[in-house]
Structure formats: C-alpha cells, structure tokens
Design a protein around this motif. Structure first.
Motif, mmCIF file in Angstrom:
data_model
loop_
_atom_site.group_PDB
_atom_site.id
_atom_site.type_symbol
_atom_site.label_atom_id
_atom_site.label_comp_id
_atom_site.label_asym_id
_atom_site.label_seq_id
_atom_site.Cartn_x
_atom_site.Cartn_y
_atom_site.Cartn_z
ATOM 1 N N THR A 33 11.076 -6.530 19.080
ATOM 2 C CA THR A 33 10.191 -7.693 18.962
ATOM 3 C C THR A 33 10.528 -8.527 17.728
ATOM 4 O O THR A 33 10.190 -9.710 17.664
ATOM 5 C CB THR A 33 8.711 -7.277 18.820
ATOM 6 N N GLY A 34 11.120 -7.892 16.729
ATOM 7 C CA GLY A 34 11.381 -8.580 15.462
ATOM 8 C C GLY A 34 10.130 -8.777 14.630
ATOM 9 O O GLY A 34 10.178 -9.433 13.586
ATOM 10 N N LEU A 35 9.008 -8.201 15.063
ATOM 11 C CA LEU A 35 7.751 -8.418 14.329
ATOM 12 C C LEU A 35 7.543 -7.326 13.287
ATOM 13 O O LEU A 35 7.841 -6.154 13.529
ATOM 14 C CB LEU A 35 6.578 -8.482 15.310
ATOM 15 N N PRO A 36 7.003 -7.714 12.121
ATOM 16 C CA PRO A 36 6.969 -6.787 10.992
ATOM 17 C C PRO A 36 5.941 -5.654 11.126
ATOM 18 O O PRO A 36 4.861 -5.823 11.686
ATOM 19 C CB PRO A 36 6.618 -7.684 9.800
ATOM 20 N N VAL A 37 6.332 -4.536 10.545
ATOM 21 C CA VAL A 37 5.564 -3.293 10.597
ATOM 22 C C VAL A 37 5.267 -2.854 9.160
ATOM 23 O O VAL A 37 6.059 -3.126 8.255
ATOM 24 C CB VAL A 37 6.419 -2.230 11.346
ATOM 25 N N ILE A 38 4.110 -2.212 8.980
ATOM 26 C CA ILE A 38 3.787 -1.549 7.712
ATOM 27 C C ILE A 38 3.668 -0.053 7.984
ATOM 28 O O ILE A 38 3.548 0.350 9.146
ATOM 29 C CB ILE A 38 2.460 -2.073 7.108
ATOM 30 N N ILE A 39 3.699 0.745 6.918
ATOM 31 C CA ILE A 39 3.495 2.188 7.071
ATOM 32 C C ILE A 39 2.224 2.571 6.322
ATOM 33 O O ILE A 39 2.116 2.328 5.104
ATOM 34 C CB ILE A 39 4.668 3.006 6.482
ATOM 35 N N VAL A 40 1.283 3.165 7.044
ATOM 36 C CA VAL A 40 0.043 3.638 6.426
ATOM 37 C C VAL A 40 0.176 5.140 6.190
ATOM 38 O O VAL A 40 0.440 5.896 7.125
ATOM 39 C CB VAL A 40 -1.173 3.362 7.344
ATOM 40 N N THR A 41 0.009 5.547 4.941
ATOM 41 C CA THR A 41 0.029 6.977 4.606
ATOM 42 C C THR A 41 -1.403 7.414 4.372
ATOM 43 O O THR A 41 -2.124 6.821 3.570
ATOM 44 C CB THR A 41 0.869 7.234 3.339
ATOM 45 N N ASN A 42 -1.806 8.431 5.134
ATOM 46 C CA ASN A 42 -3.191 8.889 5.045
ATOM 47 C C ASN A 42 -3.233 10.402 5.205
ATOM 48 O O ASN A 42 -2.200 11.034 5.403
ATOM 49 C CB ASN A 42 -4.040 8.201 6.125
ATOM 50 N N LYS A 46 -8.496 17.017 9.684
ATOM 51 C CA LYS A 46 -8.702 18.463 9.855
ATOM 52 C C LYS A 46 -7.720 19.273 9.028
ATOM 53 O O LYS A 46 -8.096 20.239 8.378
ATOM 54 C CB LYS A 46 -8.587 18.837 11.337
ATOM 55 N N THR A 47 -6.464 18.871 9.058
ATOM 56 C CA THR A 47 -5.426 19.647 8.366
ATOM 57 C C THR A 47 -5.335 19.305 6.879
ATOM 58 O O THR A 47 -4.853 20.106 6.091
ATOM 59 C CB THR A 47 -4.040 19.351 8.967
ATOM 60 N N GLY A 48 -5.763 18.098 6.504
ATOM 61 C CA GLY A 48 -5.560 17.627 5.130
ATOM 62 C C GLY A 48 -4.115 17.245 4.860
ATOM 63 O O GLY A 48 -3.756 16.842 3.756
ATOM 64 N N ALA A 49 -3.266 17.363 5.873
ATOM 65 C CA ALA A 49 -1.843 17.056 5.707
ATOM 66 C C ALA A 49 -1.621 15.552 5.575
ATOM 67 O O ALA A 49 -2.470 14.745 5.975
ATOM 68 C CB ALA A 49 -1.066 17.581 6.907
ATOM 69 N N ILE A 50 -0.475 15.199 5.020
ATOM 70 C CA ILE A 50 -0.115 13.781 4.905
ATOM 71 C C ILE A 50 0.459 13.304 6.237
ATOM 72 O O ILE A 50 1.344 13.946 6.813
ATOM 73 C CB ILE A 50 0.892 13.587 3.759
ATOM 74 N N ARG A 51 -0.096 12.200 6.692
ATOM 75 C CA ARG A 51 0.356 11.569 7.940
ATOM 76 C C ARG A 51 0.874 10.172 7.626
ATOM 77 O O ARG A 51 0.322 9.500 6.741
ATOM 78 C CB ARG A 51 -0.818 11.432 8.924
ATOM 79 N N LYS A 52 1.855 9.738 8.349
ATOM 80 C CA LYS A 52 2.398 8.384 8.145
ATOM 81 C C LYS A 52 2.404 7.660 9.476
ATOM 82 O O LYS A 52 3.015 8.125 10.434
ATOM 83 C CB LYS A 52 3.800 8.448 7.541
ATOM 84 N N THR A 53 1.726 6.528 9.501
ATOM 85 C CA THR A 53 1.517 5.799 10.752
ATOM 86 C C THR A 53 2.044 4.381 10.630
ATOM 87 O O THR A 53 1.497 3.581 9.867
ATOM 88 C CB THR A 53 0.004 5.750 11.080
ATOM 89 N N PRO A 54 3.097 4.050 11.357
ATOM 90 C CA PRO A 54 3.532 2.644 11.386
ATOM 91 C C PRO A 54 2.542 1.815 12.208
ATOM 92 O O PRO A 54 2.102 2.248 13.278
ATOM 93 C CB PRO A 54 4.897 2.692 12.101
ATOM 94 N N LEU A 55 2.201 0.647 11.713
ATOM 95 C CA LEU A 55 1.335 -0.298 12.429
ATOM 96 C C LEU A 55 1.910 -1.694 12.264
ATOM 97 O O LEU A 55 2.676 -1.954 11.329
ATOM 98 C CB LEU A 55 -0.093 -0.265 11.857
ATOM 99 N N MET A 56 1.488 -2.608 13.140
ATOM 100 C CA MET A 56 1.931 -3.992 12.990
ATOM 101 C C MET A 56 1.311 -4.578 11.722
ATOM 102 O O MET A 56 0.199 -4.221 11.338
ATOM 103 C CB MET A 56 1.526 -4.850 14.194
#
Ligand code: F42
Length: 144
Positions: A33-42, A46-56
């Motif tokens: 798409t060529g459209l920009p993405v950010i990465i959300v680290t949260n 339940k696990t308390g683990a670090i998750r990384k979620t790309p979003l528009m």
C-alpha cells in the motif's frame, strides 16, 4: 526486563523485526500500500510479556489514533484487552520513539472526528467497519 513474545502471525512478526531491527529505516509501510505504519510496544494483560503490534499511522496533531480493526474480524484483536489493562505504551514512528498513554475514545463526537481522520489515512478501515457488527474500537495515544 520482561520477555518479548513475537506475534504468532509470521508477516506481522517479520515486519516488526525489519522495522525495529533497522532502527526505523526499513519495513515502514503496509505491504504494497505504501502507507505508513507505527509499532506499538505494550504489555500482555495476562502474561505481562512485551508485545509489539504494527498499526497504521493516523495522527491528530502529535497524538496517534490506534484503530483496533483487525481487518474487520468479528472479535477485537487481543491487543485491545492489553491496552485497556495497561495503557502505558511506547510508540515507534520511524526513527523516533515516544512514551505515551492510550485511552479508548468513547465519546461519540470525539470518536467520529478521530475515525474520519483514521479513514482518511487508511481508507480500508471504513470497509472493515462496514463488514463487522462490532463497533471498531478507537484509541488515542497522548504524550505522557
Ligand atoms: N491491526 C489492526 O487492528 N489495525 C491496524 O491498523 C493494523 C495495521 C497493521 C499494519 C501492519 C501490520 O504488519 C499489521 C497491522 N495490523 C493491524 C495487524 C496487527 O499488528 C495485529 O497483528 C492484529 O491486530 C491482531 O492483533 P492480536 O493482538 O489479536 O494479535 C494476535 C495474532 C496475536 O499476536 N496474538 C498473540 C497470541 O499469542 O495469540 C498475543 C496474545 C496476547 O496478547 N496475549 C495477552 C498476554 O497476556 O500476553 C493476553 C490478551 C488477553 O486476551 O488478555
């Protein structure tokens, strides 16, 4: 330091690896798409683990609008519950990282305003809303 658990979706995990591994200089857009993405680290609720979620990337001034669309799937993505439980996140936007706090936008006037900005940034969000019965959640991420 908590454990980082990559997304079980290979294309998502690959994008995170490319984006973060390059320091925010590669893997910056959604597929073709060529459209920009950010990465959300949260954190996982339940696990308390670090998750990384790309979003528009959809912006309201210097705030980020996060749309829990998951392609119009019937259920909210898991990160929705994670952000409700732990609203402090880090957002990587290319080479910049920002510590931010998110809140779900429940006021209908505010949600509509932000939704329209998000759809302008990524028009398929409207198709996703049209094909699902759930109201797609919208978060705003604000600088702490
Ligand atoms: N998704 C969107 O919803 N909106 C977007 O704008 C968007 C853009 C986008 C751009 C590029 C890209 O590569 C991906 C993009 N995605 C977008 C997809 C997005 O990154 C997510 O993959 C998708 O929304 C699904 O999110 P999810 O959190 O449901 O991810 C699943 C596949 C996942 O990773 N599940 C894990 C698992 O192991 O099943 C995580 C589970 C988890 O978070 N567990 C929590 C924990 O404690 O660790 C508990 C969660 C709970 O239920 O309490």
């Amino acid at each position: 330091m908590s454990e980082y658990i990559p997304s079980p979706r290979e294309w998502v995990a690959d994008q995170v690896e490319l984006y973060e591994g390059s320091g925010g200089t590669d893997g910056l857009t959604l597929r073709d798409t060529g459209l920009p993405v950010i990465i959300v680290t949260n954190r996982g609720s339940k696990t308390g683990a670090i998750r990384k979620t790309p979003l528009m990337r959809a912006m309201d001034g210097s705030n980020y609008i996060l749309v829990a669309s998951q392609g119009g799937a019937p259920k909210n993505p898991r990160w929705y519950a994670n952000l409700k439980a732990e609203p402090n996140v880090e957002i990587r936007d290319e080479t910049q990282t920002h510590s931010m706090r998110v809140r779900e936008v429940v006021d209908s006037v505010e949600r509509k305003r932000l939704w329209d900005i998000a759809v302008a940034a990524y028009p398929p969000y409207q198709e996703y809303q049209d094909k699902t019965d759930r109201v797609i959640p919208v978060f705003i991420a604000e600088t702490i």
